[in-house]
Scaffold this active site. Structure first.
Site, short mmCIF file in Angstrom:
data_model
loop_
_atom_site.label_atom_id
_atom_site.label_comp_id
_atom_site.label_asym_id
_atom_site.label_seq_id
_atom_site.Cartn_x
_atom_site.Cartn_y
_atom_site.Cartn_z
N ARG A 121 0.86 -1.18 0.00
CA ARG A 121 0.00 0.00 0.00
C ARG A 121 0.90 1.24 0.00
NH1 ARG A 121 -3.71 1.92 5.17
NH2 ARG A 121 -1.90 3.20 5.61
N TYR A 150 -3.16 11.14 6.58
CA TYR A 150 -3.30 9.78 7.14
C TYR A 150 -2.28 8.82 6.53
CZ TYR A 150 -4.65 4.99 7.18
OH TYR A 150 -4.59 3.64 7.29
N ASP A 196 -5.20 3.74 0.30
CA ASP A 196 -6.31 3.98 1.24
C ASP A 196 -6.69 5.46 1.21
OD1 ASP A 196 -8.09 4.06 3.32
OD2 ASP A 196 -6.79 3.05 4.77
N HIS A 250 -9.19 6.62 2.97
CA HIS A 250 -9.60 6.87 4.37
C HIS A 250 -10.83 7.77 4.49
CE1 HIS A 250 -8.65 6.65 8.74
NE2 HIS A 250 -8.06 5.55 8.34
N GLU A 263 -9.24 1.97 -1.42
CA GLU A 263 -9.92 1.63 -0.16
C GLU A 263 -10.66 2.83 0.42
OE1 GLU A 263 -7.18 -0.10 2.64
OE2 GLU A 263 -8.33 0.65 4.36
N GLU A 308 -13.65 -1.65 7.01
CA GLU A 308 -12.92 -1.77 8.28
C GLU A 308 -13.70 -1.18 9.46
OE1 GLU A 308 -9.30 0.32 7.12
OE2 GLU A 308 -9.83 1.96 8.48
N ARG A 314 -13.68 -5.62 3.78
CA ARG A 314 -12.52 -5.44 4.68
C ARG A 314 -12.86 -5.55 6.17
NH1 ARG A 314 -8.01 -3.71 4.65
NH2 ARG A 314 -8.31 -1.84 5.91
N GLU A 341 -4.28 -7.39 5.15
CA GLU A 341 -3.42 -6.26 5.55
C GLU A 341 -2.50 -6.71 6.69
OE1 GLU A 341 -5.55 -2.97 7.29
OE2 GLU A 341 -3.89 -1.58 6.94
N TRP A 360 -12.04 11.81 9.10
CA TRP A 360 -10.61 11.55 9.26
C TRP A 360 -10.19 10.30 8.52
CZ3 TRP A 360 -7.81 7.53 11.71
CH2 TRP A 360 -6.40 7.71 11.66
O1 KDG Z 1 -7.70 2.76 14.35
C1 KDG Z 1 -7.88 3.20 13.04
C2 KDG Z 1 -6.97 2.43 12.11
O2 KDG Z 1 -7.17 1.07 12.28
C3 KDG Z 1 -7.19 2.80 10.66
O3 KDG Z 1 -6.97 4.16 10.50
C4 KDG Z 1 -6.22 2.00 9.80
O4 KDG Z 1 -7.36 2.62 7.80
C5 KDG Z 1 -6.61 1.88 8.38
C6 KDG Z 1 -6.02 0.76 7.64
O5 KDG Z 1 -6.43 0.57 6.49
O6 KDG Z 1 -5.17 0.07 8.18
MG MG Z 2 -8.07 1.73 5.95
#
Ligand code: KDG
Ligand code: MG
Length: 403
Positions: free
Chosen positions: A147, A159, A211, A213, A237, A263, A284, A340, A403
């Protein structure tokens, strides 16, 4: 085999982890991960005050019945706190069942459907060159999938970027959430260039992931997906905030870049529409936030019917117990996609003794009975709980953003 003990450990070897220990009258011990990053004590209390007393005297072998008892018995459905607490019980009971049978958990799930589990690592950098060098390091270590995340010129914080060179980035910090700043325009201009630079330097043989996010609107995500098509991503992602499932229909109409999400999901109900309407390519959900091994398997079976593959969350804020549980599920499910693997900070290995291995980009959970992770309680006591929050994001005009 009766449950005679259910205790919660909170420890911070490099970061906070909440662990459930279940003990049986036959002397077997099972471990479950109950970590919910930034909200650890809520799950610890849910377990200690509401679940642990109900476990005493139950048959440790009745995993599905215990799951249904805790889920339907609470009356209140779903949600990250409830589902993480139930997951911890479920994972610990699978650990016990494996130990009782003398078999690794993946054998109880149907046995190995592959030689190993393809994992992806996290490359990042504060500049494009730094990210590309970090990426090269993963390829040298044998990773087949990586990634890529990178600081954006002109923006202070982004991030997924570890500060101060290589290592694990850790988003949680301080007694109050850190505030970060975000603007979508610079990101949308930079991301295709950043991912294009990876293809230019390393070619197309490596699987490339990214990602977003949860930061884009549906139409922005559609445009980014289209701009990234020539770079042939393994997946894009969390392109938009995950709770708006219809958004994925709009993204799909605009791009063939494969989509991954889940996630932050906690149950099969969060995934139902996305899977049955084929709006995503990878689901995920994580073993510790989506109800444990029993529930994750149901999600993955639903996904199998619709040609959706798995890609479990495996950030460092999921403990080694979770990660081992994920590897066991990954070994056994037919529609495995990728796993991951962010890894854990060094002190974690003093507390969590693991059995998994990494070879040629593939991981294996090992053949120790159960999950193959044991927790050293004396070591755990040396790392007391350290309250931390995930960051809050604001746009440059001061308004709060995802975020
Ligand atoms: O606690 C938040 C994280 O697990 C997250 O920000 C991690 O997005 C994430 C990832 O894809 O690992
Ligand atoms: Mg993620």
């Amino acid at each position: 085999m009766k449950i005679v003990g259910a205790d919660v450990l909170i420890t911070a070897p490099g970061r906070n982890y909440v662990t459930l220990k279940i003990t049986t009258d036959e002397g077997l011990v099972g471990w479950g991960d109950a970590t919910l990053n930034g909200r650890e004590l809520a799950v610890a209390s849910y377990l200690r005050d509401h679940i642990c007393p109900q476990l005493i005297g139950r048959d440790a072998h009745q995993i599905e019945d215990t799951w249904q008892y805790l889920y339907k018995g609470a009356y209140w459905r779903r949600g990250p706190v409830t589902m993480t607490a139930i997951a911890a019980v479920d994972i610990a009971l699978w650990d016990i069942k494996g130990k009782a049978a003398g078999l690794p958990v993946y054998q109880l799930l149907g046995g190995a459907a592959r030689d190993g589990v393809m994992v992806y690592g996290h490359a990042s950098g504060e500049s494009l060159d730094e990210m590309l060098d970090d990426f090269a390091g993963y390829l040298d270590s044998g990773y087949r999938a990586v990634r890529a995340q990178c600081a954006i010129p002109g923006m202070d914080t982004v991030y997924g970027v570890h500060r101060g060179g290589a290592g694990l980035y850790e988003p949680a910090s301080g007694h109050l959430p850190a505030e970060e700043t975000w603007e979508t325009g610079p990101y949308l201009r930079f991301a295709p260039r950043m991912l294009g630079a990876v293809r230019e330097r390393f070619g197309f043989d490596v699987h490339l992931l990214h990602d977003v996010h949860h930061r884009l609107s549906p139409i922005e995500a559609g445009r980014l997906g289209k701009d990234l098509e020539e770079h042939r991503l393994f997946w894009m992602e969390d392109a938009t905030p995950a709770e708006d499932q219809d958004a994925f229909r709009l993204i799909r109409q605009h791009t063939t870049t494969p989509l991954a999400v889940g996630e932050v999901f906690n149950s099969i109900w969060d995934c139902q529409q996305l899977i049955t309407e084929r709006l995503i390519d990878y689901i995920r959900t994580s073993v510790s936030h989506a109800g444990g091994i029993s529930h994750l398997r149901k999600i993955f079976s639903l996904a199998e019917l619709y040609g959706v593959r798995t890609g479990s969350h495996g950030a460092g804020d999921l403990s080694p117990v979770s990660f081992a549980a994920a590897l066991h599920v990954d070994m056994a499910v037919p529609n495995f996609g990728i796993q991951e693997y962010m890894g854990h900070r060094a002190p974690a290995e003093e507390v969590f003794h693991t059995n998994w291995t990494f070879r040629n980009g593939l991981m294996h959970p090992g053949d120790a009975p159960g999950l193959g992770v044991e927790v050293d309680e004396d070591a755990a006591a040396r790392f007391p709980y350290d309250p931390k929050f995930l960051p809050v994001n604001r746009r440059t005009d001061g308004s709060v953003h995802d975020w």
